[in-house]
Design an enzyme around this catalytic site. Structure first.
Site, PDB file in Angstrom:
ATOM      1  N   GLU A   1       7.519  -4.671  -7.146  1.00  0.00           N
ATOM      2  CA  GLU A   1       7.919  -6.090  -7.103  1.00  0.00           C
ATOM      3  C   GLU A   1       9.088  -6.439  -8.025  1.00  0.00           C
ATOM      4  OE1 GLU A   1       3.614  -8.147  -6.249  1.00  0.00           O
ATOM      5  OE2 GLU A   1       3.988  -7.443  -8.268  1.00  0.00           O
TER       6      GLU A   1
HETATM    7  C1  TNX Z   1       0.301  -7.116  -6.815  1.00  0.00           C
HETATM    8  S1  TNX Z   1       0.004  -4.247  -6.531  1.00  0.00           S
HETATM    9  C2  TNX Z   1       0.818  -6.520  -7.958  1.00  0.00           C
HETATM   10  C3  TNX Z   1       0.376  -6.970  -9.263  1.00  0.00           C
HETATM   11  C4  TNX Z   1      -0.596  -8.121  -9.170  1.00  0.00           C
HETATM   12  C5  TNX Z   1      -1.541  -7.890  -8.025  1.00  0.00           C
HETATM   13  C6  TNX Z   1      -2.617  -8.930  -7.908  1.00  0.00           C
HETATM   14  C7  TNX Z   1       1.218  -4.255  -7.369  1.00  0.00           C
HETATM   15  C8  TNX Z   1       1.875  -2.996  -7.471  1.00  0.00           C
HETATM   16  N1  TNX Z   1       1.613  -5.397  -7.939  1.00  0.00           N
HETATM   17  O1  TNX Z   1       1.462  -7.312 -10.068  1.00  0.00           O
HETATM   18  O2  TNX Z   1      -1.277  -8.232 -10.360  1.00  0.00           O
HETATM   19  O3  TNX Z   1      -0.812  -7.853  -6.837  1.00  0.00           O
HETATM   20  O4  TNX Z   1      -3.548  -8.587  -6.939  1.00  0.00           O
END
Ligand code: TNX
Length: 517
Positions: free
Chosen positions: A334
């Site tokens: 992300e």
């Molecule tokens: C996605 S899964 C994220 C996290 C969040 C999570 C909450 C991933 C690699 N990144 O930053 O905490 O969703 O479910």
């Protein structure tokens, strides 16, 4: 015989039968999770009281260590304490509890054999790790005996069913992840989590140590990361961090239980805590405020500054030096506010840096755009296309499908904590998936499975337990057992019994309506 004496005899006999009913035992029906590869019952009984020591022949220093650990774990759950006992000769004792290392280069390092005969409890394996995995099976049998009654009756004597188990894991990597950044969990909490997952043969604990809301691992060359960056958490609480000694303590505790810690330093996104601690890491030289919300995708390291690369090298060096395990997780998820070319530069640099310390880099699926050339591991969480791309670079995959394996998803609309962006995941949905067909990926490309726990909504370890248990037990079975043997109906019966064990161990598990008998 007069009538009074006859009545006395009848009364006496029925009393005795009442206190010691004929013992029906069937090792095959024990509520073991993960269910072993092969279980053969011989329908007799082993009386637990017969164990007065854990005997071993000292042919390996690790065996002695494991014997001491077994002694500790046995004594923590049984009233009568026993001791590890070193034998002078390599002769299988006639009775008691015996652990034995055997020469078998062909077997997997976690494989074991458990033979329970009328007089002897015997675990054999080619490594101390195998002995420890076998011990978890024995431990489950003891705990089921103590807290549940896996064969539909409360046993009046402390016995184990006799028989034989031959067992080996289906996947090498069976992981749990704990996000200690959004909310911080101290050393004792992490140790309890380790104890709980070890019982289900999980062998890796991935610690998500840094994120926008908190930097949780001391970096001596960049002290403000924890002093400032570790000082708060989601919701504005106190935060916290592990000193390097704390971290070593966790690593050592886990490794005694044959669990490898996988540290994660998430970059180049998810870095607000670092950016707030050192203005020079920001492209504009301005440190942002600490962040206590739960948005993602707004922070990024700056690819246009030399110091960024120095920072990445320093952090990776210090954390790699604290971690004896093979894997180092560099995050990579992300990074929504990083230009792709910048992202590639920084991720490539982190990968090189990890390799310099002889570790295998692991990253979330978004790192497929970087130069992965094996060995590298990519962790799947939501987009199959990313995995297809990753496999073109011959990496291994860890499966963490959010709609199945994310332990922070709510069970249903009534769950008071947790998130729901990947959907509600009840205990049955969490169990009903097949790692071998989920992605149309060859089994040889799958390193294993991991169940991540993100802590945006959970401040206390009891809340973590509530969301993680019992779903994590199902993921442990997905990783260890052969899939053809798994069906919800069969699993459900075993899980109902295991929940009684969770209760006995004071684990704050969720009482799922799907598990009501
Ligand atoms: C996605 S899964 C994220 C996290 C969040 C999570 C909450 C991933 C690699 N990144 O930053 O905490 O969703 O479910």
């Amino acid at each position: 015989m007069n009538i009074t004496r006859m009545l006395c005899v009848v009364f006496f006999l029925s009393f005795c039968l009442g206190c010691q009913p004929p013992l029906k035992t069937d090792l095959e029906k024990e509520a073991l999770i993960p269910y072993p590869q092969l279980v053969v019952g011989t329908h007799d009984t082993f009386i637990i009281d017969k164990v007065i020591s854990i005997a071993f022949y000292k042919n390996h220093s690790e065996l002695e260590q494991v014997a001491e650990l077994l002694e500790e774990e046995w004594n923590a759950m049984n009233d009568k304490s026993i001791q590890a006992k070193k034998l002078k000769d390599r002769v299988v004792p006639k009775n008691g509890f015996y652990i034995e290392l055997i020469d078998d280069n062909l077997s997997h390092k976690e494989s074991y054999e458990l033979i329970i005969s009328k007089n002897l409890l015997h675990i054999k394996a080619s490594t101390a790790e195998g002995i420890y995995r076998g011990w978890q099976t024995v431990k489950q049998l003891l705990l089921l005996q103590k807290y549940a009654s896996s064969q539909g009756e409360k046993r009046s004597r402390e016995i184990l069913p006799t028989g034989m188990i031959i067992d080996t894991p289906n996947y090498d990597y069976r992981g749990a992840m704990l996000d200690v950044s959004r909310h911080f969990f101290g050393v004792e909490d992490v140790k309890k989590y380790i104890d709980n997952i070890a019982l289900y043969k999980i062998n890796h604990l991935h610690l998500h140590l840094t994120d926008d809301q908190g930097w949780r691992i001391e970096i001596q060359s960049w002290p403000n990361l924890t002093l400032h960056g570790g000082s708060t958490a989601v919701g504005g609480g106190d935060g916290g961090y592990y000193t390097q000694d704390d971290f070593k303590d966790i690593v050592e505790y886990a490794s005694k239980k044959f669990i490898t810690i996988v540290p994660e330093i998430d970059l180049p996104g998810h870095t607000n805590a670092a950016l707030s601690s050192y203005p020079e890491l920001n492209c504009d030289g301005q440190a942002p405020d600490l962040y206590t919300g739960i948005e993602v995708g707004f922070s990024s390291l700056c690819a246009h500054k030399k110091i960024t690369f120095q920072f990445i090298d320093d952090v990776i060096r210090e954390v790699a030096n604290l971690t004896p395990g093979e894997y180092f997780h560099i995050g990579g998820d992300e990074s929504l506010s990083t230009k792709e070319s910048d992202y590639i530069l920084m991720v490539n640099h982190a990968i090189k840096s990890v390799r310099k310390h002889n570790k295998t880099p692991v990253g979330w699926e978004e790192i497929h755009v970087a130069d992965l050339t094996s060995p590298a591991v990519v962790q799947y969480w939501k987009d199959q296309k990313h995995i297809k791309k990753s496999l073109e670079q011959k990496v291994k995959i860890i499966l963490s499908p959010a709609h199945k394996a994310y332990l922070d998803m709510k069970y249903d609309s009534l769950t008071s904590i947790g998130l729901k962006w990947a959907g509600y995941v009840n205990v049955k949905q969490a169990y009903e998936w097949d790692p071998s067909t989920l992605l149309m990926v060859d089994k040889k490309d799958v390193l294993g499975i991991e169940a991540p726990f993100w802590s945006e909504t959970t401040e206390r370890i009891g809340q973590v337990e509530f969301l993680a248990f019992p779903r994590i037990i199902g993921h442990a079975e997905k990783g260890w057992s052969i899939n053809q043997k798994q069906s919800w109906d069969n699993y459900k019966e075993r899980l109902i019994e295991q929940c009684k064990v969770l209760k006995g161990l004071n684990i704050n598990y969720y009482h799922s309506p799907l598990l009501i008998q």
